[in-house]
Design an enzyme around this catalytic site. Structure first.
Site, PDB file in Angstrom:
ATOM      1  N   CYS A  84       0.855  -1.177   0.000  1.00  9.93           N
ATOM      2  CA  CYS A  84       0.000   0.000   0.000  1.00  9.93           C
ATOM      3  C   CYS A  84       0.896   1.233   0.000  1.00  9.93           C
ATOM      4  O   CYS A  84       1.745   1.381   0.892  1.00  9.93           O
ATOM      5  CB  CYS A  84      -0.862  -0.033   1.262  1.00  9.93           C
ATOM      6  SG  CYS A  84      -1.853   1.453   1.509  1.00  9.93           S
ATOM      7  N   CYS A 197      -1.221   3.881  -6.332  1.00 12.71           N
ATOM      8  CA  CYS A 197      -2.114   3.319  -5.318  1.00 12.71           C
ATOM      9  C   CYS A 197      -2.345   1.874  -5.723  1.00 12.71           C
ATOM     10  O   CYS A 197      -2.687   1.600  -6.879  1.00 12.71           O
ATOM     11  CB  CYS A 197      -3.431   4.080  -5.279  1.00 12.71           C
ATOM     12  SG  CYS A 197      -4.680   3.273  -4.260  1.00 12.71           S
TER      13      CYS A 197
HETATM   14  N1  DGL Z   1      -4.193   0.828  -1.475  1.00 14.31           N
HETATM   15  C1  DGL Z   1      -3.763   2.030  -0.866  1.00 14.31           C
HETATM   16  C2  DGL Z   1      -2.545   2.634  -1.555  1.00 14.31           C
HETATM   17  O1  DGL Z   1      -1.791   1.966  -2.228  1.00 14.31           O
HETATM   18  C3  DGL Z   1      -4.768   3.127  -0.590  1.00 14.31           C
HETATM   19  C4  DGL Z   1      -6.195   2.861  -0.345  1.00 14.31           C
HETATM   20  C5  DGL Z   1      -6.827   3.687   0.785  1.00 14.31           C
HETATM   21  O2  DGL Z   1      -7.002   4.911   0.636  1.00 14.31           O
HETATM   22  O3  DGL Z   1      -7.087   3.070   1.804  1.00 14.31           O
HETATM   23  O4  DGL Z   1      -2.285   3.809  -1.415  1.00 14.31           O
END
Ligand code: DGL
Length: 284
Positions: A84, A197
Site C-alpha cells: 500500500c 495506489c
Molecule cells: N491501497 C492504498 C494505496 O496503495 C490506498 C487505499 C486507501 O485509501 O485506503 O495507497
C-alpha cells in the site's frame, strides 16, 4: 485450497498489509512465484480503517503500529510487506523503528521508471490524497525527473470503486471511472503514468487500454515482489508446518459475500482477524 482456523498453523509467515483489496495483486504475483515448496502468508485487509488515503500520516502510523503489535502476539513473521503506497509513505519509517527485528518492505509509486521513460518530460502520478501530498513523492520526482513536470492527481473515487467490487464491474463502468484522469493527464501532455495506489492495479488493463497509444502506464508490482524476494533470500524460512495463505479482515463486521468471492478467486482461506483460534499452548 488451504483451510485453517488457528494461528498455530502460521509458522514464520510473510505478512502483507493493505487497507483492503489493493495489495492482492502484489500478493498474487509473489505467491505464484514463491509458494512452491511451502511457506505461509497472511494478507491483512484493514477494512476497519479503510480508506487510509483520507487519514493523516500520524493516524495511519498509529493504526499500523497497533495492527502489527497485535499480529506479533501470534506470529513471528519472516517479512512484512506494506502492499500500500499510502501506508508506506506514512508509516514505514515508524514501523521499522518500532519493530526493528522485522524485515519490512514498502511500496512506492514507480515514478523513477516513469520519469526516465518520459519524452514529453511530463509525468502523471495517480494516488490517494495522502500519498500525492507526501513530501516523499516530490523528492522522488525531483530525484528522477528534475527537468520534468509531475502531474499528481488524487483519485479517491477509483479507490472506493475498486474496494466496493469494481474489479468485477462491466468494462464500460471501469472505463467511466478511469477515463477522466487519463483525459486530464493527456491534456497536460503526460506521456507516462505511474500508478501510485495499489488499488489501481485491479484496473490495470483498463488504464493501459485508455492510455494507449500515447501514455505508457508503469506499476510497482514487479519491483516490490523482486524486493521481497531479495529480503527473503537473506532470511531463510524457519517455518516447518504449513503451506497456505489466509486473507484476514479487521473489524467486527461479518465477512461480506464479495470478500468470500475475492478470497476464492485468489485461492485463499478467509477469516476475521479476531476470530482465529489461539492454541492453548500459547498461554502456557
Ligand atoms: N491501497 C492504498 C494505496 O496503495 C490506498 C487505499 C486507501 O485509501 O485506503 O495507497
Amino acid at each position: 485450497m488451504f483451510h485453517t482456523d488457528s494461528w498455530d498453523d502460521f509458522d514464520n509467515p510473510i505478512l502483507f498489509f493493505d487497507s483492503g483489496i489493493g495489495g492482492l495483486p502484489y500478493f498474487r504475483r509473489f505467491w505464484e512465484r514463491n509458494s512452491v515448496g511451502g511457506g505461509s502468508a497472511l494478507y491483512i485487509a484493514d477494512r476497519e480503517h479503510f480508506p487510509y488515503g483520507h487519514k493523516t500520516r500520524e493516524e495511519i502510523a498509529a493504526i499500523l503500529t497497533r495492527l502489527a503489535a497485535e499480529l506479533l502476539k501470534h506470529v513471528e513473521p519472516r517479512a512484512a510487506v506494506l502492499a500500500c503506497n499510502t501506508a508506506s509513505v506514512s508509516a514505514l519509517d515508524v514501523l521499522r523503528e518500532t519493530f526493528p527485528s522485522i524485515h519490512w518492505v514498502g511500496t512506492v509509486p514507480a515514478i523513477k521508471p516513469a520519469a526516465l521513460a518520459s519524452k514529453t518530460r511530463c509525468v502523471g502520478v495517480l494516488g490517494t490524497d495522502r500519498t500525492i501530498e507526501d513530501p516523499y513523492i516530490m523528492e522522488l520526482a525531483k530525484k528522477y525527473g528534475s527537468d520534468a513536470k509531475i502531474v499528481a492527481l488524487a483519485a479517491s473515487d477509483i479507490v472506493r470503486f475498486v474496494e466496493e467490487g469494481g474489479e468485477r464491474a462491466p468494462e464500460a463502468e471501469k472505463e467511466r471511472v478511469a477515463l477522466p484522469y487519463i483525459q486530464r493527464l493527456r491534456a497536460a501532455g503526460a506521456d507516462t503514468l505511474a500508478l501510485g495506489c495499489t488499488h489501481f492495479l485491479l484496473l490495470l488493463d483498463v488504464f493501459r487500454r485508455l492510455a494507449a497509444p500515447d501514455i505508457v502506464v508503469f506499476d510497482s508490482v514487479e519491483g516490490v515482489v523482486h524486493r521481497i524476494e531479495e529480503v527473503l533470500e537473506a532470511a531463510p524460512s524457519r517455518g516447518q508446518k504449513t503451506s497456505g495463505a489466509v486473507l484476514l479482515l479487521t473489524g467486527s463486521a461479518p465477512i461480506e459475500p464479495l470478500w468470500r468471492i475475492r478470497a476464492r478467486a485468489f485461492g485463499m482461506d478467509i477469516h476475521r482477524l479476531d476470530s482465529l483460534h489461539v492454541p492453548e499452548e500459547a498461554f502456557e
